[in-house]
Design a protein around this motif. Structure first.
Motif, short mmCIF file in Angstrom:
data_model
loop_
_atom_site.label_atom_id
_atom_site.label_comp_id
_atom_site.label_asym_id
_atom_site.label_seq_id
_atom_site.Cartn_x
_atom_site.Cartn_y
_atom_site.Cartn_z
N ASN A 119 0.83 -1.21 0.00
CA ASN A 119 0.00 0.00 0.00
C ASN A 119 0.86 1.26 0.00
O ASN A 119 0.54 2.24 -0.69
CB ASN A 119 -0.93 0.00 1.22
CG ASN A 119 -2.01 -1.07 1.11
OD1 ASN A 119 -2.39 -1.46 0.01
ND2 ASN A 119 -2.50 -1.55 2.25
N LEU A 120 1.94 1.24 0.77
CA LEU A 120 2.84 2.39 0.80
C LEU A 120 3.49 2.63 -0.56
O LEU A 120 3.65 3.78 -0.99
CB LEU A 120 3.92 2.18 1.87
CG LEU A 120 3.46 2.27 3.33
CD1 LEU A 120 4.58 1.85 4.27
CD2 LEU A 120 2.99 3.69 3.65
N VAL A 121 3.85 1.54 -1.22
CA VAL A 121 4.45 1.67 -2.55
C VAL A 121 3.45 2.28 -3.52
O VAL A 121 3.79 3.17 -4.31
CB VAL A 121 4.93 0.29 -3.05
CG1 VAL A 121 5.28 0.35 -4.54
CG2 VAL A 121 6.14 -0.18 -2.26
N ARG A 122 2.22 1.82 -3.47
CA ARG A 122 1.19 2.35 -4.37
C ARG A 122 0.94 3.84 -4.13
O ARG A 122 0.63 4.58 -5.06
CB ARG A 122 -0.11 1.56 -4.19
CG ARG A 122 -0.03 0.13 -4.72
CD ARG A 122 -1.34 -0.61 -4.53
NE ARG A 122 -1.27 -1.97 -5.04
CZ ARG A 122 -1.44 -2.31 -6.31
NH1 ARG A 122 -1.73 -1.37 -7.21
NH2 ARG A 122 -1.35 -3.57 -6.69
N GLU A 123 1.08 4.26 -2.88
CA GLU A 123 0.85 5.66 -2.56
C GLU A 123 2.01 6.56 -2.99
O GLU A 123 1.80 7.74 -3.30
CB GLU A 123 0.64 5.81 -1.04
CG GLU A 123 -0.65 5.18 -0.54
CD GLU A 123 -0.72 5.20 0.98
OE1 GLU A 123 0.22 5.75 1.61
OE2 GLU A 123 -1.71 4.67 1.54
N SER A 124 3.22 6.00 -3.03
CA SER A 124 4.39 6.84 -3.29
C SER A 124 4.90 6.77 -4.72
O SER A 124 5.66 7.64 -5.15
CB SER A 124 5.53 6.44 -2.34
OG SER A 124 5.93 5.10 -2.56
N VAL A 125 4.50 5.75 -5.48
CA VAL A 125 5.01 5.56 -6.85
C VAL A 125 3.91 5.93 -7.84
O VAL A 125 2.77 5.47 -7.73
CB VAL A 125 5.46 4.10 -7.07
CG1 VAL A 125 5.95 3.91 -8.50
CG2 VAL A 125 6.56 3.74 -6.08
N THR A 126 4.26 6.75 -8.81
CA THR A 126 3.27 7.21 -9.78
C THR A 126 3.31 6.44 -11.10
O THR A 126 2.31 6.39 -11.81
CB THR A 126 3.49 8.71 -10.08
OG1 THR A 126 4.83 8.91 -10.55
CG2 THR A 126 3.26 9.54 -8.82
N ASP A 127 4.44 5.85 -11.42
CA ASP A 127 4.57 5.12 -12.69
C ASP A 127 3.87 3.76 -12.56
O ASP A 127 4.28 2.92 -11.75
CB ASP A 127 6.05 4.91 -13.01
CG ASP A 127 6.27 4.34 -14.42
OD1 ASP A 127 5.50 3.45 -14.82
OD2 ASP A 127 7.21 4.79 -15.09
N PRO A 128 2.81 3.50 -13.34
CA PRO A 128 2.06 2.24 -13.22
C PRO A 128 2.92 1.00 -13.46
O PRO A 128 2.71 -0.03 -12.81
CB PRO A 128 0.98 2.37 -14.31
CG PRO A 128 0.84 3.84 -14.53
CD PRO A 128 2.21 4.41 -14.33
N SER A 129 3.89 1.09 -14.38
CA SER A 129 4.73 -0.07 -14.65
C SER A 129 5.62 -0.39 -13.45
O SER A 129 5.87 -1.57 -13.14
CB SER A 129 5.60 0.17 -15.89
OG SER A 129 6.51 1.24 -15.68
N HIS A 130 6.07 0.65 -12.75
CA HIS A 130 6.88 0.43 -11.55
C HIS A 130 6.03 -0.17 -10.44
O HIS A 130 6.48 -1.08 -9.72
CB HIS A 130 7.49 1.75 -11.08
CG HIS A 130 8.53 2.29 -12.01
ND1 HIS A 130 9.23 3.46 -11.76
CD2 HIS A 130 9.00 1.82 -13.19
CE1 HIS A 130 10.07 3.69 -12.75
NE2 HIS A 130 9.95 2.71 -13.63
N VAL A 131 4.81 0.33 -10.30
CA VAL A 131 3.90 -0.21 -9.29
C VAL A 131 3.67 -1.70 -9.53
O VAL A 131 3.69 -2.51 -8.60
CB VAL A 131 2.55 0.54 -9.31
CG1 VAL A 131 1.53 -0.16 -8.40
CG2 VAL A 131 2.74 1.99 -8.88
N HIS A 132 3.48 -2.06 -10.79
CA HIS A 132 3.26 -3.47 -11.14
C HIS A 132 4.48 -4.33 -10.80
O HIS A 132 4.34 -5.43 -10.26
CB HIS A 132 2.94 -3.57 -12.63
CG HIS A 132 2.71 -4.97 -13.11
ND1 HIS A 132 1.55 -5.68 -12.83
CD2 HIS A 132 3.50 -5.81 -13.83
CE1 HIS A 132 1.64 -6.88 -13.36
NE2 HIS A 132 2.80 -6.99 -13.98
N SER A 133 5.67 -3.83 -11.10
CA SER A 133 6.90 -4.58 -10.82
C SER A 133 7.08 -4.77 -9.32
O SER A 133 7.43 -5.86 -8.86
CB SER A 133 8.11 -3.84 -11.40
OG SER A 133 8.02 -3.75 -12.81
N TYR A 134 6.84 -3.71 -8.56
CA TYR A 134 6.98 -3.80 -7.11
C TYR A 134 5.95 -4.75 -6.51
O TYR A 134 6.26 -5.55 -5.61
CB TYR A 134 6.84 -2.42 -6.48
CG TYR A 134 7.98 -1.47 -6.79
CD1 TYR A 134 9.30 -1.93 -6.83
CD2 TYR A 134 7.75 -0.12 -7.04
CE1 TYR A 134 10.35 -1.06 -7.11
CE2 TYR A 134 8.79 0.75 -7.32
CZ TYR A 134 10.09 0.28 -7.35
OH TYR A 134 11.12 1.14 -7.63
#
Length: 299
Positions: free
Chosen positions: A204-219
């Protein structure tokens, strides 16, 4: 001949320069009498390490180099006066093996695929047991993604295409055991626990702090793959975890996540820190000679 039966003028043994590498013999002996018993808790798999792997090493030099390298790291733990020497020799041996294996990998055959598979397993153990530079974080270093990891992940195609050949060969039981661990890990990944609650918070913290959708998916993918490992390693009363429970994460994470880790993105480092928590649990488990503080190093 003299009356004693000795040939007159026969050369003495010290007249010849010996080409026997006594260090290699020492390491081979150590592997078959000590190291092999630290690599797995299952008796059948231990027997494979003791008998079948040395036999395979006689066929493939890259397996022999890796086997001796792992033995050197094991022996170094119990010989502090020779520690630096043995660690240096382990690095040289493993690099020799990597060079040979890298030439084989693009053109692997049914005859050598089992050797490539075992070399990968040995390389994984060597990497975790080896001292590292302060700036390295196990998976990536100053020169990018580690060579051992590129090889490790590259052998996935070998195992996928040659699975039936390996299964029918001398190392088949080891591959079966790995498949069973993977199935168990997948089953454990969907369970909720105290540990997975923390992973959910991280996600959840990653989703809140990362804006690039591809990065969110990788994380998100890397975090999900941690769930099974955490639930196995930290299951109440469950002490049957194996080294595969660490290494499978390295198989499953995406290349995109590795690139983010290479860039030292803070989210990727935090996820890797969670992975190091799992590694810490193996400092005194069946591997028997520790991971030389790898779990305590990040960047």
């Amino acid at each position: 001949m003299t009356s004693s039966g000795k040939a007159i003028g026969s050369p003495r043994s010290d007249d010849f320069a010996s080409d026997i590498n006594k260090l290699h013999l020492e390491l081979l002996h150590n592997f078959t009498t000590a190291t092999c018993f630290t690599l797995n808790s299952d008796t059948t798999i231990r027997n494979l390490w003791q008998v079948n792997v040395p036999r395979l090493a006689l066929q493939f030099d890259f397996v022999m180099y890796a086997m001796l390298a792992l033995s050197a790291l094991h022996l170094a733990r119990f010989c502090p006066e020779r520690y630096e020497y043995l660690v240096t020799q382990a690095a040289i041996l493993h690099q020799n093996g990597l060079r040979l294996a890298t030439t084989v990998l693009p053109d692997y055959t049914p005859e050598n695929c089992t050797g490539v598979y075992i070399f990968t397993a040995l390389t994984s153990l060597i990497t975790l047991a080896s001292p590292r530079k302060p700036d390295d974080i196990l998976l990536v270093g100053d020169n990018g993604i580690s060579q051992w990891l590129l090889h490790f992940r590259g052998t996935r195609s070998v195992m996928n295409r040659s699975r039936e050949i390996i299964l029918s060969g001398s190392m088949g039981p080891m591959l079966v055991a790995g498949r069973q661990r993977r199935t168990l890990r997948a089953e454990m990944a969907i369970r909720q626990s105290v540990e997975t609650e923390q992973l959910d918070k991280l996600n959840n913290l990653v989703r809140e702090s990362v804006t690039d959708p591809s990065h969110v998916h990788s994380y998100a993918g890397a975090i999900f793959e941690l769930r099974g490992s955490f639930n196995i390693v930290y299951a109440p009363g469950f002490q049957g975890y194996e080294s595969a429970d660490v290494f499978l994460w390295l198989f499953e994470i995406s290349n995109e996540y590795l690139n983010l880790l290479k860039e030292r993105r803070q989210e990727s480092l935090v996820i890797f820190a969670f992975y190091c928590v799992i590694m810490k649990r193996f400092d005194h488990c069946c591997i028997g000679f520790g991971y030389d503080g790898q779990s305590r190093r990040l960047a």
